[in-house]
Design a protein around this motif. Structure first.
Motif: not given
Length: 289
Positions: A62-74, A79-89
């Motif tokens: 399992v890899l979890v990030a507090e922030e993603q700068t280049s997150g991808r959806g379908r 996919w972007s959000a402020p640091p620590r504002s969500g769950l990104f894993f």
């Protein structure tokens, strides 16, 4: 820590406690064998896939990030959000050869069932699924996107399954007006460890049961809850709705979402009564007229 304009402090967004998460989730015989938390990365899916290709990650990681700068959806969407504002894993799974290739499309649908059930059970906020793997929540009288799931096969074996969820985003932080968050839906948002633990526990239970049944959606799933197909149908906000399917290549199909077929495809009935299975594309929920 970076902050949002107009919000000089994000002290209400504490960092995840990796030690607490490992104690709760990593244990002999469990679904998860290793868990890492990083402060920032481009994409947890890309990082975990690269580690798998290099032989540096094994199934159950399992890899979890507090922030993603280049997150991808379908469909390649960001996919972007402020640091620590969500769950990104992301998690690395190895369903083959126990699960035949033609049943692998059920994996992201299974993940949607697991995540939706865990979120609703933990927060008390009702969530639903938009086919194939968007999570929805009500913000006021509007249906908003709470999160999404992306499954990608790794060359040489394995599947990386990524999940992104908006937890504490405020209205002025939403990337698009159609997005939502647990906080905007009325959930009391505090420490994220219990929420992430619930999501991963549920995902592990659903995946283990499904894989043990050879990926059969009619029988495999969480033994305490039921089969994947039945659970997905019960949580799916798309079935029974008028929809527009924006198909690969630029075509579109309008009709009513009437069923899921054995491969997890959405079956759309058109005005002439014909049924069309859709395995890829973007589904738009149309308002009733």
């Amino acid at each position: 820590m970076s902050t949002s304009p107009g919000h000089p402090s994000d002290a209400d967004r504490p960092p995840l406690d990796a030690a607490t998460l490992r104690t709760a989730l990593v244990r002999p015989g469990g679904a998860w064998s290793r868990l890492r938390v990083v402060e920032v990365t481009g994409s947890t899916n890309a990082d975990l896939a690269a580690a798998a290709r290099a032989g540096e990650a094994a199934p159950g990681e399992v890899l979890v990030a507090e922030e993603q700068t280049s997150g991808r959806g379908r469909l390649g969407r960001g996919w972007s959000a402020p640091p620590r504002s969500g769950l990104f894993f992301s998690v690395l799974l190895d369903p083959e050869p126990a699960v035949p290739a033609d049943r692998l499309p059920w994996l992201p649908l299974l993940a949607g069932v697991a995540v939706s059930g865990a979120l609703s059970g933990t927060t008390g906020v009702a969530t639903a699924l938009k086919w194939p793997n968007d999570l929805l929540v009500a913000v006021g009288d509007e249906e908003r996107k709470l999160g999404g799931i992306l499954a990608e096969r790794v060359p040489g074996g394995g599947v990386v399954l990524g999940v992104g969820l908006n937890v504490s985003l405020r209205a002025d932080e939403l990337p698009v007006p159609t997005a939502g968050s647990l906080a905007l839906a009325g959930a009391r948002v505090g420490e994220r460890e219990p929420l992430l633990c619930a999501v991963l526990e549920a995902l592990g239970a659903w995946y283990t049961g499904w894989a043990a049944a050879g990926g059969d959606p009619a029988t495999g799933g969480d033994p305490a809850v039921g089969a994947v197909r039945d659970a997905y149908v019960a949580r799916c906000a798309t079935l029974g709705r008028a929809v527009r399917a924006e198909l690969p290549g630029g075509g579109e199909l309008r009709g009513t979402a009437v069923a899921l077929d054995d491969e997890g495809r959405l079956v759309i009935g058109d005005a002439d009564g014909a049924r069309h299975p859709v395995g890829a594309g973007d589904i738009v929920h149309l308002r009733a007229t």
